[in-house]
Design a protein around this motif. Structure first.
Motif, short mmCIF file in Angstrom:
data_model
loop_
_atom_site.label_atom_id
_atom_site.label_comp_id
_atom_site.label_asym_id
_atom_site.label_seq_id
_atom_site.Cartn_x
_atom_site.Cartn_y
_atom_site.Cartn_z
N VAL A 1 -2.31 11.07 4.20
CA VAL A 1 -2.35 10.79 5.63
C VAL A 1 -2.58 12.11 6.35
O VAL A 1 -1.79 13.03 6.24
CB VAL A 1 -1.01 10.18 6.10
N PRO B 1 0.90 1.12 -2.46
CA PRO B 1 2.09 0.77 -1.68
C PRO B 1 2.44 -0.72 -1.75
O PRO B 1 3.61 -1.07 -1.63
CB PRO B 1 1.71 1.18 -0.25
N TYR C 1 -0.63 5.66 -6.42
CA TYR C 1 0.37 5.04 -5.55
C TYR C 1 -0.29 3.85 -4.87
O TYR C 1 -1.27 4.02 -4.13
CB TYR C 1 0.87 6.06 -4.52
N PRO D 1 1.96 13.09 3.50
CA PRO D 1 2.36 11.79 2.95
C PRO D 1 1.19 11.16 2.20
O PRO D 1 0.03 11.38 2.55
CB PRO D 1 2.70 10.97 4.19
N ILE D 2 1.50 10.39 1.15
CA ILE D 2 0.45 9.72 0.39
C ILE D 2 0.21 8.34 0.99
O ILE D 2 1.15 7.58 1.24
CB ILE D 2 0.85 9.56 -1.09
N GLU D 3 -1.05 8.03 1.22
CA GLU D 3 -1.40 6.72 1.75
C GLU D 3 -1.69 5.77 0.60
O GLU D 3 -1.17 4.66 0.54
CB GLU D 3 -2.63 6.86 2.64
N PRO E 1 5.06 6.72 -6.57
CA PRO E 1 3.84 7.02 -7.32
C PRO E 1 4.14 7.23 -8.81
O PRO E 1 5.23 7.66 -9.17
CB PRO E 1 3.36 8.34 -6.71
N GLN F 1 7.09 1.20 -5.54
CA GLN F 1 7.91 1.99 -4.61
C GLN F 1 7.53 3.46 -4.65
O GLN F 1 7.55 4.14 -3.63
CB GLN F 1 9.40 1.86 -4.99
N MET G 1 1.38 0.45 7.45
CA MET G 1 1.29 0.60 5.99
C MET G 1 2.32 1.60 5.49
O MET G 1 2.53 2.63 6.12
CB MET G 1 -0.13 1.06 5.62
N ARG G 2 2.99 1.26 4.39
CA ARG G 2 3.96 2.18 3.82
C ARG G 2 3.25 3.42 3.29
O ARG G 2 2.15 3.36 2.78
CB ARG G 2 4.71 1.49 2.68
N ARG G 3 3.90 4.57 3.44
CA ARG G 3 3.33 5.80 2.91
C ARG G 3 4.43 6.49 2.12
O ARG G 3 5.60 6.28 2.37
CB ARG G 3 2.85 6.67 4.03
N PHE G 4 4.03 7.32 1.19
CA PHE G 4 5.04 7.96 0.36
C PHE G 4 5.14 9.45 0.67
O PHE G 4 4.15 10.18 0.61
CB PHE G 4 4.73 7.76 -1.13
#
Ligand code: SF4
Ligand code: FES
Lengths: 115, 248, 127
Positions: free
Chosen positions: B106, B15, B13, B98-100, B21, B19, C1-4
């Motif tokens: 995160v 960012p 992913y 959440p994925i950083e 991963p 949009q 920063m955007r996070r998913f």
């Protein structure tokens, strides 16, 4: 005093879980499978059972047997429906489940007193 | 003879450029004694330098290399390739966070939860240094030792469906550490911590699924700690109600 | 920063064997509760008199009811086994530094369990 009333419900859940673990299987076998299938012969005759159940100690025992596992159910079911996706009011669910257990307990007390 | 290889499907992913991963397939060198982290380091050094992930000690101590490996939260430095070889291995960032970027999650929420229970020794009155240290017997140490082994790897949070469904939940490791200090004979913070723990988002949210305990790499048994905390809180509650004159 | 943020699948409890077994464990309480309601009705019919009681016993003997009770028995046994298994993680028994092994405490529950079950059979058939 703790603000949360959860300890009370957890205690009832735990007590009901113990009762259910120790007593539910044998009761199901006796009054749900072997008894109705005729395997107990005269043991389930009307007069015998009435005499046995009319004893105050038996009544107290039966009240615990029914009431506490109902609270055990209420506690587990309350969380399971949320886990399975019902995100509605958690408070409402708790009220409905513990409320049902309370009603079931009152009904069982009434039935037992009249026996 | 050509070198043996193993396929790693790594969730990526970035960012700034995507949009969502996506999985990227890497073919890493394979060695019998390699762990997943070795393969990822190999990819980073020889195949794709842009891959991001956390690691440090390579020996299951620092707790920074947690990843989902074929859907299971594991320390990538303690998971051998040979247990999967020759099948491909799917590597994803720890679930429920959440994925950083790539495999980096995160962890702010975990850090907040951890500090919220004050996992250090709380005293009502500090003893002056001149009175010497707080002494403890081996038996007193044994009461909490298991819960003190936590390496903050967050695998338990990734395995916990309660945390997945309700991120407000304090969660396994934080409660286990709170319990560790509550059990410590030198600590006096139990009733303070109970205010944080004995809440709907604290111990009472746990339904004892038990997967946190299964995935914990150092056998902390956070699930057991939470139920033990419920038990002692319940005991406290009944004591307060039935014997209010017995202050704590 | 955007996070998913990854969404939780609705059927999350099918994603892992342990989650599925957990849901099964929790749902055993439903079967036990339904059984207890049926049992309460039996007591109620008993209070109404012989006729009502015997009719209800006949109802319990229908194949559907027997099947339900067999399923309820399996559920109740699953509850018993999981309950005994989890108990030692909550109630810790220590002698100084020594912690009584979980397996021992879990196993020790089966002795009173069998004794109590046998006692109930005795009371019902002989008492
Ligand atoms: S309790 Fe175990 S799984 Fe959870 S953070 Fe600590 S070491 Fe990791
Ligand atoms: S790199 Fe430190 S625990 Fe894996």
């Amino acid at each position: 005093m703790r603000k949360s009333s959860e300890p009370v419900f957890w205690f009832l859940f735990g007590a009901g879980g113990v009762i259910a673990a120790f007593l539910a299987p044998i009761h199901i076998v006796l009054t749900g499978i072997v008894g109705p299938a005729g395997g107990l012969e005269s043991a389930l005759e009307y007069e015998r059972v009435l005499a046995l159940v009319s004893h105050p100690v038996t009544k107290l025992y039966l009240f615990m047997l029914i009431s506490l596992p109902l609270f055990h159910w209420a506690h587990r079911f309350r969380f399971t429906v949320v886990d399975l996706g019902l995100r509605a009011s958690k408070r409402g669910i708790a009220f409905a489940t513990y409320g049902s257990a309370a009603i079931g307990s009152i009904l069982s007390a009434l039935v037992l007193i009249r026996l | 003879m050509s070198k043996a290889t193993i396929v790693l499907e790594v969730l990526r992913y970035r960012p700034e450029q995507e949009q969502e991963p996506t999985f990227q397939i890497y073919e890493s060198e394979y060695r019998e004694d390699w762990v997943v982290l070795d393969a990822i380091n190999h990819i980073k050094d020889h195949i794709d330098g842009t891959l991001s992930y956390r690691w440090s000690c390579r020996m299951g101590v620092c707790g920074s290399c947690g990843m989902m490996i074929n859907g299971e939260p594991k320390l990538s430095c303690a998971t051998f390739l040979r247990d999967y070889y020759p099948d491909p291995i799917r590597v994803e960032p720890l679930a429920n966070f959440p994925i950083e970027r790539d495999l980096v999650i995160v962890m702010d929420d975990f850090m907040e939860k951890l500090t919220s229970v004050k996992p250090w020794i709380l005293r009502e009155h500090e003893k002056p240094i001149s009175e010497g240290e707080y002494r403890q017997t081996p038996a007193e140490l044994a009461r909490y030792k298991q819960f003190s082994m936590c390496i903050n790897c967050m695998l338990c949070y990734s395995a916990c469906p309660v945390y997945a469904l309700d991120p407000q939940f304090t969660g396994p490791a934080a409660i286990a550490l709170a319990h560790r200090y509550n059990l410590d004979s030198r600590d006096q913070g139990r009733s303070w911590r109970e205010q944080v723990l004995s809440t709907e988002e604290g111990i009472w949210a746990c339904t004892y699924v038990g997967t946190c305990t299964v995935v914990c790499p150092v056998d902390v048994d956070p699930a057991g700690a939470i139920q033990q905390a419920k038990l002692s809180t319940t005991t406290d509650w009944f004591r307060d109600v039935l014997m209010p004159w017995k202050g704590r | 920063m955007r996070r998913f943020e990854r969404p939780v699948p609705t059927l999350w409890w099918l994603k892992r064997r342990a989650y599925f077994l957990f849901i099964l464990r929790e749902l055993t309480a439903v079967f036990i509760a339904v059984y207890l309601i049926l049992f309460l009705i039996l007591l109620y019919q008993l209070s109404l008199g012989r006729q009502a009681y015997e009719t209800y016993l006949g109802f319990l003997a229908t194949p559907g009811m027997i099947v339900f009770h067999v399923v309820a028995l399996v559920a109740a046994l699953y509850h018993t086994v999981t309950w005994f298994g989890l108990l030692p993680n909550i109630i810790v028994v220590r002698f100084g530094e020594y912690r009584v092994p979980s397996k021992l405490i879990a196993g020790a529950n089966y002795v009173p369990w069998i004794a109590v079950s046998a006692l109930i059979v005795l009371i019902l058939t002989r008492g």
